[in-house]
Write an enzyme that holds these catalytic residues in place. Sequence first.
Site, short mmCIF file in Angstrom:
data_model
loop_
_atom_site.label_atom_id
_atom_site.label_comp_id
_atom_site.label_asym_id
_atom_site.label_seq_id
_atom_site.Cartn_x
_atom_site.Cartn_y
_atom_site.Cartn_z
N GLN A 112 2.30 23.51 -77.97
CA GLN A 112 1.50 23.63 -79.18
C GLN A 112 1.08 25.07 -79.49
OE1 GLN A 112 1.08 21.35 -81.40
NE2 GLN A 112 1.69 19.51 -80.30
N THR A 119 9.30 17.68 -72.90
CA THR A 119 9.23 16.55 -71.96
C THR A 119 10.24 16.73 -70.84
OG1 THR A 119 8.48 15.07 -73.70
CG2 THR A 119 9.48 14.04 -71.76
N SER A 146 8.91 23.65 -76.95
CA SER A 146 9.68 22.68 -77.71
C SER A 146 9.90 23.16 -79.15
CB SER A 146 8.87 21.38 -77.73
OG SER A 146 9.47 20.45 -78.60
N GLY A 147 11.16 23.18 -79.60
CA GLY A 147 11.49 23.71 -80.91
C GLY A 147 10.89 22.95 -82.08
N HIS A 148 10.81 21.62 -81.97
CA HIS A 148 10.40 20.86 -83.16
C HIS A 148 8.92 20.99 -83.47
CE1 HIS A 148 8.46 17.03 -81.63
NE2 HIS A 148 9.01 17.43 -80.51
N THR A 165 26.49 20.18 -71.65
CA THR A 165 26.92 21.23 -72.59
C THR A 165 25.74 21.77 -73.40
OG1 THR A 165 29.04 20.13 -72.73
CG2 THR A 165 28.54 21.70 -74.49
N ASN A 212 -2.74 19.28 -77.96
CA ASN A 212 -2.13 18.67 -79.15
C ASN A 212 -3.10 17.80 -79.94
OD1 ASN A 212 -1.53 17.53 -76.47
ND2 ASN A 212 -0.91 15.73 -77.62
N CYS A 248 2.08 10.27 -79.11
CA CYS A 248 2.53 9.57 -77.91
C CYS A 248 1.57 8.46 -77.51
CB CYS A 248 2.69 10.54 -76.76
SG CYS A 248 3.84 11.83 -77.17
N1 PLP Z 1 3.49 19.02 -74.73
C1 PLP Z 1 2.67 18.98 -75.78
C2 PLP Z 1 1.36 19.70 -75.74
C3 PLP Z 1 3.05 18.27 -76.93
O1 PLP Z 1 2.24 18.23 -77.97
C4 PLP Z 1 4.30 17.60 -76.93
C5 PLP Z 1 4.72 16.79 -78.09
O2 PLP Z 1 3.92 16.05 -78.66
C6 PLP Z 1 5.11 17.68 -75.80
C7 PLP Z 1 4.66 18.40 -74.71
C8 PLP Z 1 6.44 16.98 -75.73
O3 PLP Z 1 7.39 17.71 -76.46
P1 PLP Z 1 8.83 17.16 -76.77
O4 PLP Z 1 8.71 16.28 -77.95
O5 PLP Z 1 9.65 18.39 -77.04
O6 PLP Z 1 9.34 16.47 -75.58
#
Ligand code: PLP
Length: 389
Positions: A179, A74, A198-200, A237, A151, A322
């Site tokens: 994704q 994001t 995105s790591g998570h 940081t 996603n 989301c």
């Molecule tokens: N882009 C996609 C395709 C996603 O699925 C997501 C998270 O659901 C994001 C961006 C946002 O990622 P983050 O949670 O790291 O901000």
Amino acid sequence: MTWSGYFDANATTPLWPVVRERYLEALDTTWQNASSLYHAAGAARRELEGAREELADALGIGQPERIVFGSGATESANLVFRHLAAKSAPDAKVMISPLEHPCVRDAAFDCFPGRVIPAPLDGSGAVDLEATAARLERDRPVLLSVMAANNETGALQPWRELGEIARGLEIPYHCDAAQWLGKMPLDEFGSVDWLTGSGHKFGAPKGTGFLVVPEGIDRLRGASVGGAQESGRRAGTENVPGILAMMTGLTEAGNLLSQVSGEARDEFEERILRSIPGTRVVGEDGPRLWNTSMLVLPAFSNLSWLTRLSHLGFQVSTGSACSAGKGHPSHVMEAMGLSPDEMGRVLRASALWSAGPDEWSGLAAALEGVWTELCQPSGEAREKRRLRL
Ligand code: PLP
């Protein structure tokens, strides 16, 4: 460690044990500020730069200096659009696909109000290459933004080809690969100018991620200001332990790819299409992520399904985390041609790398049980009372 019943991997993933180990170790060994000048901080700085090189190699971009570490996809997507809005003419346009995550979509609409043009889709829910090329040539936007994998449906997009088309027209291309990374082979992202991840989403800590910028960008306009971290492109940081854990996560997810296939998911879908008549699979005609199944169920609200499945120990989603539960229709489902009524019956299962045939068949059995329960007259009456029909 068991993650049995967890089918919401596109929302987030648990830490792989090796990532947790690496993270805890790094919290103890590289906690110093990587910008400090003494010897111990130099070790943190070296680890940080090592991670940057490793990521540049893994992505096939070859230039570590193009990577800006941050908090996730994001933040990174916002940086792309804010930078371009600040440096472009007041009438500049951007082109995005109608399938983009809200972090891209909202950043585009916010930064380019009234100047966001849609990339055309083909019948299968993928961006149409020919039509997009023609529209790019005609409208000359300052950016094309199309994600690598969706996603909600798992639909894969022709991002390599789009990168080449955009490059041929000298239009910068942004790819949201949140994704894709960890679920698909890491590939040549060399033709992508801006890349976000995105790591998570691949077994690494939340709050870790990165942005790849085009060569030669030494300042990001519209970014927060403060310290000179990340070569002056992202103040604040650096989260060195998080970044190191993220790299372990990416490697581990890549190692696990040899064990995954879409077969168990496909068998699950075949079974559900037979046992719950009237069910439909969204995006089944095009290429999809191996872990994702988006179903439109024949009756009853998706929340009724979700809560019952939750009681049975299964965690699924009604769509993107989301938009889920926010009361507004998903723009992705709208773009895929679903009616508002169908959108209320959508359920998404997105599996972890560890889910095999037993896990998928457990979910199928749970869905069949919920279907039987909801179809009983008492179940229907309860559902009607809930919906106040
Ligand atoms: N882009 C996609 C395709 C996603 O699925 C997501 C998270 O659901 C994001 C961006 C946002 O990622 P983050 O949670 O790291 O901000």
